[in-house]
Design a protein around this motif. Structure first.
Motif, mmCIF file in Angstrom:
data_model
loop_
_atom_site.group_PDB
_atom_site.id
_atom_site.type_symbol
_atom_site.label_atom_id
_atom_site.label_comp_id
_atom_site.label_asym_id
_atom_site.label_seq_id
_atom_site.Cartn_x
_atom_site.Cartn_y
_atom_site.Cartn_z
ATOM 1 N N ASP A 1 78.409 -96.212 21.223
ATOM 2 C CA ASP A 1 79.310 -96.633 20.161
ATOM 3 C C ASP A 1 79.749 -95.402 19.357
ATOM 4 O OD1 ASP A 1 79.157 -99.000 17.400
ATOM 5 O OD2 ASP A 1 80.775 -98.457 18.784
ATOM 6 N N VAL A 2 81.040 -95.359 19.090
ATOM 7 C CA VAL A 2 81.628 -94.238 18.370
ATOM 8 C C VAL A 2 81.075 -94.159 16.954
ATOM 9 C CG1 VAL A 2 83.793 -93.570 17.292
ATOM 10 C CG2 VAL A 2 83.741 -94.257 19.693
ATOM 11 N N LYS A 3 80.741 -92.945 16.523
ATOM 12 C CA LYS A 3 80.202 -92.865 15.182
ATOM 13 C C LYS A 3 80.638 -91.582 14.469
ATOM 14 C CE LYS A 3 76.325 -94.602 12.746
ATOM 15 N NZ LYS A 3 75.037 -95.220 12.807
ATOM 16 N N VAL A 4 81.133 -91.797 13.250
ATOM 17 C CA VAL A 4 81.453 -90.701 12.345
ATOM 18 C C VAL A 4 80.646 -90.939 11.076
ATOM 19 C CG1 VAL A 4 83.244 -89.503 11.039
ATOM 20 C CG2 VAL A 4 83.792 -90.489 13.278
ATOM 21 N N THR A 5 79.817 -89.961 10.717
ATOM 22 C CA THR A 5 78.996 -90.123 9.517
ATOM 23 C C THR A 5 79.379 -89.071 8.481
ATOM 24 O OG1 THR A 5 77.266 -88.737 10.494
ATOM 25 C CG2 THR A 5 77.051 -91.107 10.785
ATOM 26 N N LEU A 21 81.415 -81.480 1.201
ATOM 27 C CA LEU A 21 81.364 -82.786 1.852
ATOM 28 C C LEU A 21 81.225 -82.542 3.349
ATOM 29 C CD1 LEU A 21 84.220 -84.708 -0.027
ATOM 30 C CD2 LEU A 21 81.818 -84.492 -0.637
ATOM 31 N N GLU A 22 80.223 -83.189 3.944
ATOM 32 C CA GLU A 22 79.929 -82.962 5.349
ATOM 33 C C GLU A 22 80.295 -84.175 6.187
ATOM 34 O OE1 GLU A 22 78.377 -79.204 4.602
ATOM 35 O OE2 GLU A 22 78.428 -80.126 6.571
ATOM 36 N N CYS A 23 80.763 -83.904 7.386
ATOM 37 C CA CYS A 23 81.141 -84.962 8.319
ATOM 38 C C CYS A 23 80.615 -84.585 9.709
ATOM 39 C CB CYS A 23 82.656 -85.104 8.352
ATOM 40 S SG CYS A 23 83.266 -86.279 9.584
ATOM 41 N N VAL A 24 80.012 -85.544 10.368
ATOM 42 C CA VAL A 24 79.499 -85.328 11.720
ATOM 43 C C VAL A 24 79.970 -86.453 12.634
ATOM 44 C CG1 VAL A 24 77.425 -85.101 13.144
ATOM 45 C CG2 VAL A 24 77.453 -84.141 10.844
ATOM 46 N N GLN A 25 80.448 -86.081 13.830
ATOM 47 C CA GLN A 25 80.834 -87.093 14.827
ATOM 48 C C GLN A 25 80.040 -86.864 16.110
ATOM 49 O OE1 GLN A 25 82.854 -86.208 17.739
ATOM 50 N NE2 GLN A 25 83.602 -84.173 17.156
ATOM 51 N N ASP A 99 95.397 -91.349 20.742
ATOM 52 C CA ASP A 99 95.959 -91.523 19.413
ATOM 53 C C ASP A 99 94.985 -92.083 18.382
ATOM 54 O OD1 ASP A 99 98.659 -92.322 21.317
ATOM 55 O OD2 ASP A 99 98.854 -90.811 19.738
ATOM 56 N N GLU A 100 94.017 -92.865 18.824
ATOM 57 C CA GLU A 100 93.168 -93.555 17.856
ATOM 58 C C GLU A 100 92.274 -92.572 17.117
ATOM 59 O OE1 GLU A 100 90.824 -96.721 19.427
ATOM 60 O OE2 GLU A 100 89.855 -97.154 17.501
ATOM 61 N N GLN A 101 92.264 -92.720 15.790
ATOM 62 C CA GLN A 101 91.354 -91.951 14.955
ATOM 63 C C GLN A 101 90.173 -92.845 14.580
ATOM 64 O OE1 GLN A 101 92.946 -89.384 11.820
ATOM 65 N NE2 GLN A 101 95.001 -89.890 12.536
ATOM 66 N N TYR A 102 88.999 -92.243 14.551
ATOM 67 C CA TYR A 102 87.782 -92.944 14.155
ATOM 68 C C TYR A 102 87.336 -92.383 12.810
ATOM 69 C CZ TYR A 102 87.734 -94.459 19.003
ATOM 70 O OH TYR A 102 88.078 -95.007 20.213
ATOM 71 N N PHE A 103 87.189 -93.293 11.859
ATOM 72 C CA PHE A 103 86.903 -92.880 10.492
ATOM 73 C C PHE A 103 85.430 -93.056 10.132
ATOM 74 C CE2 PHE A 103 90.954 -91.978 8.452
ATOM 75 C CZ PHE A 103 91.869 -92.509 9.344
ATOM 76 N N GLY A 104 84.962 -92.177 9.266
ATOM 77 C CA GLY A 104 83.677 -92.365 8.637
ATOM 78 C C GLY A 104 83.792 -93.354 7.486
ATOM 79 N N PRO A 105 82.667 -93.691 6.833
ATOM 80 C CA PRO A 105 82.683 -94.698 5.769
ATOM 81 C C PRO A 105 83.246 -94.196 4.443
ATOM 82 C CG PRO A 105 80.482 -93.840 6.048
ATOM 83 C CD PRO A 105 81.312 -93.241 7.137
#
Lengths: 112, 113
Positions: A1-5, A21-25, A99-105
């Motif tokens: 499952d795709v995950k962006v935290t 601000l940190e982001c991990v995919q 094209d689809e972007q996956y967003f974090g919360p």
């Protein structure tokens, strides 16, 4: 499952502080994005990165910088936080050629 | 020319009704038009998307209608449910995997039970 935290859901900082601000995919995506979301303005692109150590300015880069040292991690830096940077910050990732972007919360940042 | 204008800002619909959200764009180079759905406390997630070579795309209760000549597209939610209550963003971008996606301002939908 795709995950962006994103490292924090809520953050309160003082004017003039340096903010990270940190982001991990975990999807091995080449492309990563930082947006800010404000009521009535939608999502506005701050910076994006299409590869490690590569970055491009978005529509509202002033007052922000970014860092991408590893493929999975994209950091947004506020060098000297100001009250007008109080906002919701969203990180997203996308695979090249799709094209689809996956967003974090999101991280809700308040600068006082 | 880069703007995507979205209306209405907010929408209240009765359960079972049709929700309609409209968007307009100016740049004819846009060739990918997604709709994202965002629930409170969550990031946006892709709901449905269309390319300008078709005038309509349907996925379950969600339909995009696209009018290339008018440079407008809309999201229709049939048989709206309380679980559809969320913020909806239309967007537009250029080229496959175009880096810049322009988002509309968002529509807050509330479906009354």
């Amino acid at each position: 499952d795709v995950k962006v935290t994103q490292s924090s859901r809520y953050l309160v900082k003082r004017t003039g502080e340096k903010v990270f601000l940190e982001c991990v995919q975990d999807m091995d995506h080449e492309n990563m994005f930082w947006y800010r979301q404000d009521p009535g303005l939608g999502l506005r692109l701050i910076y994006f990165s299409y590869d490690v150590k590569m970055k491009e300015k978005g529509d509202i880069p002033e007052g922000y910088s970014v860092s991408r040292e590893k493929k999975e991690r994209f950091s947004l830096i506020l060098e000297s936080a100001s009250t007008n940077q109080t906002s919701m910050y969203l990180c997203a990732s996308r695979s090249t050629g799709f094209d689809e972007q996956y967003f974090g919360p999101g991280t809700r940042l308040t600068v006082t | 020319q880069q703007q995507v204008k979205q209306s209405p800002q907010s929408l209240i619909v009765q359960k079972g009704g049709i929700s309609i959200i409209n968007c307009a764009y100016e740049n004819t180079a846009f060739d990918y038009f997604p709709w994202y759905q965002q629930f409170p406390g969550k990031g946006p997630a892709l709901l449905i998307a269309i390319r300008p070579d078709v005038s309509e795309k349907k996925e379950g209760r969600f339909t995009i209608s696209f009018n290339k000549s008018a440079k407008q597209f809309s999201l229709h939610i049939m048989d709206s449910q309380p679980g559809d209550s969320a913020t909806y963003f239309c967007a537009a971008s250029m080229g496959t995997g175009g880096f810049k996606t322009i988002f509309g301002a968002g529509t807050r939908l509330f479906v009354k039970a």
